[in-house]
Design a protein around this motif. Structure first.
Motif, PDB file in Angstrom:
ATOM      1  N   MET A 154       0.853  -1.182   0.000  1.00 39.28           N
ATOM      2  CA  MET A 154       0.000   0.000   0.000  1.00 39.28           C
ATOM      3  C   MET A 154       0.896   1.241   0.000  1.00 39.28           C
ATOM      4  N   ILE A 155       0.608   2.153  -0.895  1.00 37.53           N
ATOM      5  CA  ILE A 155       1.359   3.405  -0.997  1.00 37.53           C
ATOM      6  C   ILE A 155       0.516   4.512  -0.375  1.00 37.53           C
ATOM      7  N   ASN A 156       1.085   5.200   0.601  1.00 40.34           N
ATOM      8  CA  ASN A 156       0.377   6.272   1.301  1.00 40.34           C
ATOM      9  C   ASN A 156       0.639   7.614   0.633  1.00 40.34           C
ATOM     10  N   ILE A 157      -0.444   8.289   0.289  1.00 44.96           N
ATOM     11  CA  ILE A 157      -0.351   9.596  -0.355  1.00 44.96           C
ATOM     12  C   ILE A 157      -1.151  10.609   0.457  1.00 44.96           C
ATOM     13  N   ALA A 158      -0.566  11.789   0.646  1.00 48.89           N
ATOM     14  CA  ALA A 158      -1.275  12.902   1.283  1.00 48.89           C
ATOM     15  C   ALA A 158      -1.515  13.981   0.243  1.00 48.89           C
ATOM     16  N   ILE A 159      -2.673  14.612   0.339  1.00 47.65           N
ATOM     17  CA  ILE A 159      -2.983  15.792  -0.470  1.00 47.65           C
ATOM     18  C   ILE A 159      -3.270  16.906   0.522  1.00 47.65           C
ATOM     19  N   CYS A 160      -2.510  17.979   0.422  1.00 44.50           N
ATOM     20  CA  CYS A 160      -2.707  19.111   1.331  1.00 44.50           C
ATOM     21  C   CYS A 160      -2.935  20.359   0.489  1.00 44.50           C
ATOM     22  N   ASP A 161      -4.194  20.805   0.459  1.00 41.74           N
ATOM     23  CA  ASP A 161      -4.573  21.958  -0.356  1.00 41.74           C
ATOM     24  C   ASP A 161      -5.824  22.565   0.260  1.00 41.74           C
ATOM     25  N   ASP A 162      -5.912  23.886   0.271  1.00 39.79           N
ATOM     26  CA  ASP A 162      -7.100  24.518   0.851  1.00 39.79           C
ATOM     27  C   ASP A 162      -8.248  24.627  -0.149  1.00 39.79           C
ATOM     28  N   ASP A 163      -8.045  24.147  -1.375  1.00 40.93           N
ATOM     29  CA  ASP A 163      -9.073  24.169  -2.411  1.00 40.93           C
ATOM     30  C   ASP A 163      -9.633  22.763  -2.592  1.00 40.93           C
ATOM     31  N   LYS A 164     -10.892  22.556  -2.194  1.00 41.74           N
ATOM     32  CA  LYS A 164     -11.519  21.235  -2.268  1.00 41.74           C
ATOM     33  C   LYS A 164     -11.564  20.698  -3.699  1.00 41.74           C
ATOM     34  N   GLU A 165     -11.746  21.581  -4.678  1.00 39.65           N
ATOM     35  CA  GLU A 165     -11.793  21.134  -6.075  1.00 39.65           C
ATOM     36  C   GLU A 165     -10.453  20.527  -6.505  1.00 39.65           C
ATOM     37  N   ILE A 166      -9.356  21.092  -6.039  1.00 46.73           N
ATOM     38  CA  ILE A 166      -8.029  20.544  -6.364  1.00 46.73           C
ATOM     39  C   ILE A 166      -7.853  19.195  -5.688  1.00 46.73           C
ATOM     40  N   ILE A 167      -8.266  19.092  -4.427  1.00 42.39           N
ATOM     41  CA  ILE A 167      -8.190  17.805  -3.721  1.00 42.39           C
ATOM     42  C   ILE A 167      -8.975  16.752  -4.484  1.00 42.39           C
ATOM     43  N   ASP A 168     -10.201  17.094  -4.896  1.00 41.45           N
ATOM     44  CA  ASP A 168     -11.040  16.141  -5.637  1.00 41.45           C
ATOM     45  C   ASP A 168     -10.413  15.753  -6.976  1.00 41.45           C
ATOM     46  N   ALA A 169      -9.829  16.721  -7.677  1.00 44.92           N
ATOM     47  CA  ALA A 169      -9.194  16.439  -8.970  1.00 44.92           C
ATOM     48  C   ALA A 169      -7.991  15.516  -8.785  1.00 44.92           C
ATOM     49  N   ALA A 195      -7.628  11.668 -10.254  1.00 48.20           N
ATOM     50  CA  ALA A 195      -6.489  11.245 -11.081  1.00 48.20           C
ATOM     51  C   ALA A 195      -5.774  10.046 -10.454  1.00 48.20           C
ATOM     52  N   ILE A 196      -5.606  10.064  -9.157  1.00 49.31           N
ATOM     53  CA  ILE A 196      -4.945   8.954  -8.458  1.00 49.31           C
ATOM     54  C   ILE A 196      -5.794   7.692  -8.578  1.00 49.31           C
ATOM     55  N   SER A 197      -7.103   7.822  -8.446  1.00 46.56           N
ATOM     56  CA  SER A 197      -8.009   6.681  -8.570  1.00 46.56           C
ATOM     57  C   SER A 197      -7.948   6.075  -9.974  1.00 46.56           C
ATOM     58  N   LEU A 198      -7.954   6.933 -11.000  1.00 44.40           N
ATOM     59  CA  LEU A 198      -7.849   6.445 -12.378  1.00 44.40           C
ATOM     60  C   LEU A 198      -6.530   5.703 -12.600  1.00 44.40           C
ATOM     61  N   TYR A 199      -5.456   6.288 -12.109  1.00 43.69           N
ATOM     62  CA  TYR A 199      -4.134   5.664 -12.249  1.00 43.69           C
ATOM     63  C   TYR A 199      -4.121   4.315 -11.521  1.00 43.69           C
ATOM     64  N   SER A 200      -4.701   4.290 -10.329  1.00 42.19           N
ATOM     65  CA  SER A 200      -4.761   3.064  -9.531  1.00 42.19           C
ATOM     66  C   SER A 200      -5.472   1.952 -10.290  1.00 42.19           C
ATOM     67  N   GLN A 201      -6.604   2.273 -10.921  1.00 43.56           N
ATOM     68  CA  GLN A 201      -7.371   1.282 -11.674  1.00 43.56           C
ATOM     69  C   GLN A 201      -6.604   0.802 -12.898  1.00 43.56           C
ATOM     70  N   GLU A 202      -5.966   1.722 -13.606  1.00 46.01           N
ATOM     71  CA  GLU A 202      -5.257   1.366 -14.836  1.00 46.01           C
ATOM     72  C   GLU A 202      -3.983   0.570 -14.572  1.00 46.01           C
ATOM     73  N   HIS A 203      -3.340   0.798 -13.422  1.00 45.26           N
ATOM     74  CA  HIS A 203      -2.050   0.164 -13.152  1.00 45.26           C
ATOM     75  C   HIS A 203      -2.094  -0.865 -12.025  1.00 45.26           C
ATOM     76  N   SER A 204      -3.280  -1.119 -11.492  1.00 43.49           N
ATOM     77  CA  SER A 204      -3.454  -2.080 -10.400  1.00 43.49           C
ATOM     78  C   SER A 204      -2.499  -1.823  -9.238  1.00 43.49           C
ATOM     79  N   VAL A 205      -2.446  -0.572  -8.816  1.00 43.96           N
ATOM     80  CA  VAL A 205      -1.628  -0.169  -7.676  1.00 43.96           C
ATOM     81  C   VAL A 205      -2.581   0.373  -6.615  1.00 43.96           C
ATOM     82  N   GLU A 206      -2.383  -0.056  -5.371  1.00 49.63           N
ATOM     83  CA  GLU A 206      -3.248   0.411  -4.296  1.00 49.63           C
ATOM     84  C   GLU A 206      -2.653   1.625  -3.606  1.00 49.63           C
ATOM     85  N   TYR A 207      -3.472   2.655  -3.484  1.00 49.77           N
ATOM     86  CA  TYR A 207      -3.065   3.874  -2.793  1.00 49.77           C
ATOM     87  C   TYR A 207      -4.020   4.123  -1.634  1.00 49.77           C
ATOM     88  N   ASP A 208      -3.471   4.586  -0.536  1.00 56.28           N
ATOM     89  CA  ASP A 208      -4.284   5.046   0.586  1.00 56.28           C
ATOM     90  C   ASP A 208      -4.109   6.562   0.591  1.00 56.28           C
TER      91      ASP A 208
END
Length: 193
Positions: free
Chosen positions: A1-16, A20-33
């Motif tokens: 499991m690869i741990n990733i943090a997103i720190c941004d005060d803009d919710k739209e950037i966090i969601d984007a 992108a991480i979710s799409l990459y995870s599905q395409e490459h079969s890599v699990e991210y937390d």
């Protein structure tokens, strides 16, 4: 499991970024937390060791560069990717050793590129992971140093080695393990019953 943090005060950037991480995870079969934080203060309060941090430079409260400097005192290994609207901030960010730099607005492909680089970096370092050879009851035993939690002396020159996933019985005494620790700078918990 690869741990990733997103720190941004803009919710739209966090969601984007999450998308992108979710799409990459599905395409490459890599699990991210993925953990998200709306300010640097919250990121600094966490006890999680992150492999990658997407960090906005301009935030309310503590800015991203100050957050990174403070975070480096806690964790020197996490790779930091600065995310900002202003490319001229890149030069300032180099004092805190960035892994990469993403300018807003960004496309998913740009985040994919960062994740490709992270995967390459992690797999390269995994190959360099230190191992130790021990005298197993059934022959030589190679174990990753990172996976070993404790050595337990169980008597009669036998030791149980506890790892993340298993336990192994080896021949020898605690003095043999202590001798290895001085040779390989191996400092792991050792207990006797």
């Amino acid at each position: 499991m690869i741990n990733i943090a997103i720190c941004d005060d803009d919710k739209e950037i966090i969601d984007a970024l999450k998308e992108a991480i979710s799409l990459y995870s599905q395409e490459h079969s890599v699990e991210y937390d993925v953990h998200s934080f709306r300010c640097g203060e919250k990121l600094l309060e966490t006890k999680i060791n992150f492999d990658l941090i997407f960090l906005d430079i301009e935030m309310t409260g503590i800015d991203g560069l100050t957050t990174a400097q403070m975070f480096r005192q806690i964790d020197k290994k996490a790779r930091i990717v600065y995310v900002t609207n202003h490319s001229e901030c890149a030069l300032k960010s180099y004092s805190v050793h960035p892994f990469d730099f993403v300018v807003k607005p960004f496309k998913s492909e740009r985040i994919f590129s960062v994740l490709d680089e992270l995967s390459h970096y992690l797999s390269e370092n995994a190959e360099k992971e230190a191992v130790i050879q021990l005298k197993g009851e059934d022959g030589p035993l190679l174990l990753s140093l990172k996976s070993i939690y404790v050595f337990e002396y169980t008597g009669n020159r036998r030791i149980t080695v506890y790892t993340k996933d298993d336990k192994f019985r080896i021949k020898g005494g605690l003095s043999d393990i202590l001798h290895l620790s001085t040779q390989k700078a191996l400092f792991l918990p050792i207990r006797a019953l």
